[in-house]
Design a protein around this motif. Sequence first.
Motif, short mmCIF file in Angstrom:
data_model
loop_
_atom_site.label_atom_id
_atom_site.label_comp_id
_atom_site.label_asym_id
_atom_site.label_seq_id
_atom_site.Cartn_x
_atom_site.Cartn_y
_atom_site.Cartn_z
N LEU A 89 94.98 4.56 -36.40
CA LEU A 89 94.12 4.02 -37.45
C LEU A 89 94.36 2.54 -37.73
N LYS A 91 93.72 -1.06 -37.49
CA LYS A 91 92.50 -1.74 -37.05
C LYS A 91 92.76 -3.15 -36.56
N LEU B 182 85.92 8.34 -39.53
CA LEU B 182 87.33 8.39 -39.96
C LEU B 182 87.97 7.01 -39.92
N LEU B 183 87.48 6.19 -39.04
CA LEU B 183 88.18 4.93 -38.81
C LEU B 183 87.67 3.81 -39.71
N LYS B 184 86.56 4.04 -40.36
CA LYS B 184 85.93 2.92 -41.04
C LYS B 184 86.77 2.37 -42.17
N ASP B 185 86.81 3.09 -43.27
CA ASP B 185 87.66 2.62 -44.35
C ASP B 185 88.23 3.81 -45.11
#
Lengths: 152, 690
Positions: A89, A91, B182-185
């Motif tokens: 996760l 980024k 899931l990865l966005k925020d």
Amino acid sequence: MVGFKNRYMLMEVFLDPDKDLLGEGTPIILTQFNLSKAIKDSILVNFGECGLGSSLGSFQVKHVNPVTKLCIVRSSREEHRQVWSAITLVKSIGNCPVVFNLLDNSGCIRACKDTALKCETEKFKQISTKSLSEEEIREMNRCLDKLKLLEN
Amino acid sequence: MGFFDLSIPYSYPPSSGGKEVVVGEKLRVKLAMKAMELGYVGIAHNRSIEGAMSNKDSCTIPLLTLGSLVKAAPRLASSVGFHRDLLGVPRATPFRQYTRVTVNVENNAQCQGLNSGNQVLKSYDIVAVRPMNQYTFDHACKSAEVDIISIDFSKMSFRLMHPIVKAAIKRGIYFEIMYSDLLKDAQKRRQVISNAKLLVDWTKGKNLIISSGAPSVTEVKGPNDVINLMSLLGLSTERAKAAISKNCRNMIAKVLKKKRFHKEAVKVELLSSSETFSLEQPLSGDCMKWDPLSSGEGDMLLADLAKAFDATRAVAHKSSKAIDFTSVVNGLPSHGFRVKDIVGTEPLTQPPAAKMSDALVHSNKQVPEVCMADSASCEDNLRKIETTSQIKMLISEDDNKVEPRTITPLRKCSTTQGQGLLVQNQAAASFTLVRCTKSNAAPDVNMQTELVSEDKSMSPSKSGHGVPQSSVENLNSESIVVDDEVSGIPQSSIETIVVDDEEVSVDRDSKGAISGHANIEHCASIEGADNGMKIDDSSEAKHDGYMEVTMEDQKHETGDSSINLHKLSSETTDLLRESGNSLSTEVVEQEHDQVSRLESNKAEELGEELSVQHHNTFEIATEDKKESEAEIESKHQAHVQYSERNNATNSGKARAKKSRVRLAQLRLYKPFLLQYLFKRISKRGKHRRA
């Protein structure tokens, strides 16, 4: 028998994959410090203080190769999936968007080292299609030597 | 097992009534390359449409060609190979592309558009639906003609309901989870996890597909990472892995079959007129090499990629035209071919279909082998039979009550067994059977208690080819459990189990078949009347029903067994009568007579149903002891009674009374006994219930 068990995750890092797909350019230089900071931040965001606390005990970035962009992350076996998720996760490191990709997951440093060496050479072959500077080749050799001496 | 990512965005629905936003070709290439590099073997270009469908919505998605990838070819090829090696995916697996449409449905009218006759939807490989409210979700699950239900977990405007989800699964519709949410925020992640957990919980990983839905290259993750990420949703590693590989594969195979085949079975292909074929000459191998996963155009081979690159270097300037993949493919008759075959590269892969057939053949081969092994073991057993029978004798001799006559028939048995495998088996089986009936007959004489106790005392259970596996010491006496492997008979194994002695069971084969006859067998063996019986059995060997009876899986098929037992027991009771007349000494002569008689009289023998029932009850009762009593109670009230009886008598007090059961007595009571017993049982049942 060892009471406490670790997991060693061999990850590869794609720096800014949107821009240069196969990691040609190097917008930032990977170091143990900025990697572990990014991962810890991610753990904190996703699993909270408790998650960070429980995984911090054995969490360590064992090895980073800025040339091939491989790294080895150690974590306790209990928490390794959590840490792994947190790594997935992540980024960005600093301002640079990154994608982590797990290459190998092993229970002892020796096995991990072997795979890492294999992957290093493979990756090096891939990137050596474009001309590498003297500096990078020296760096690469240094990393390989370090990797060979890696223990626990 | 290759990994799939079945939603690479091609276009998004317009955000505010404008034109649909088509993802740039460049980004699409990047996404595809990334997926390819990370080790995926298949992607689907996903077009999202909204509102009413029209003809312009039919599939216009251009699949990526090798030409577009050629720029990064050498590095891409090596990187893909590297990652595939690590994932355990064969390098030669072609990279497949599919087209997919995702219809956002909001109202009833749009729902009705999702039917099997819709030509727009038919032009895509995969049809997905994204329901926006409760009604459309219900409709999608229950009746819409779609392959995938894709739920936007980040802003769910309806509730998942278990029965509806179940209905969808039953219809073979797959649910999709896109992990890009899931990865966005953090905010979205929270919602996705809470919503998707429910779905994961209900589907248990079945009919679940995980895809990226990645709007940018940063959101495409490697298969391993995705699998691990799914642990956040409560999906175990194996299931997550299946969701990203196996489920996708199954879905694609199904969809393509539905789309390209008439009734999912027949495919018509054009054959060039130059090709002649006759009945004698089988069709060329191409027909057999059908690839269930290939969508036709979109397959890319690594080798081709490398080749293309070499070509570009050689021809320098014509780069992308050097090998125009599509043109090559388009010149070909139909979808069924593999690119490789056409281009004529070295035979890199065996197409999956061929592999599968190989596997099939392989498995087929295994069967005879097993048979062989079985028969071999049988032959081994053959020799052992003698020994077992001898052991039996020994045991019987140990038991005080065994008369010399019991021994002779045993020998008889063994000799008859020597004649042939099949006959042997059957003989043995029937032998046991008769014994069972014998035991049944004994209670007829009103000696039930004694009988049961006697059962305990001796239990050489025997059938087929006996391999003495273990001799068990019981309270009262020894029992030998003989485990058989019957080769010539459909079911490969018989497991005899000594039931009366608490829980002596030998499991040879995992089938779990416990033959009830064994249980009852022991009971019978003790009686003096045995002799005649045994011989009868051997003579009866020709009846097919026997083996079934002996081998029946008691745990599951008690119902079936009753029928067989029925016949057998009736036959055997008849025999009993006869044997009663003829005593042990003349056994040999009688044997033949009985054989002939038996076969001729079969039909009439069926009459005695009472005894049959009795038989059944007994058998099941013994079974009860071993396993779950509850299961069988519902079937016959009487069984329970018997089992109880058995348990009660197990204490072994009645052993002394064994001698009471004699043939003479048996014969005497024969006319009445069965009826009497039946009445008694039913009475008891009633009593117990009350």
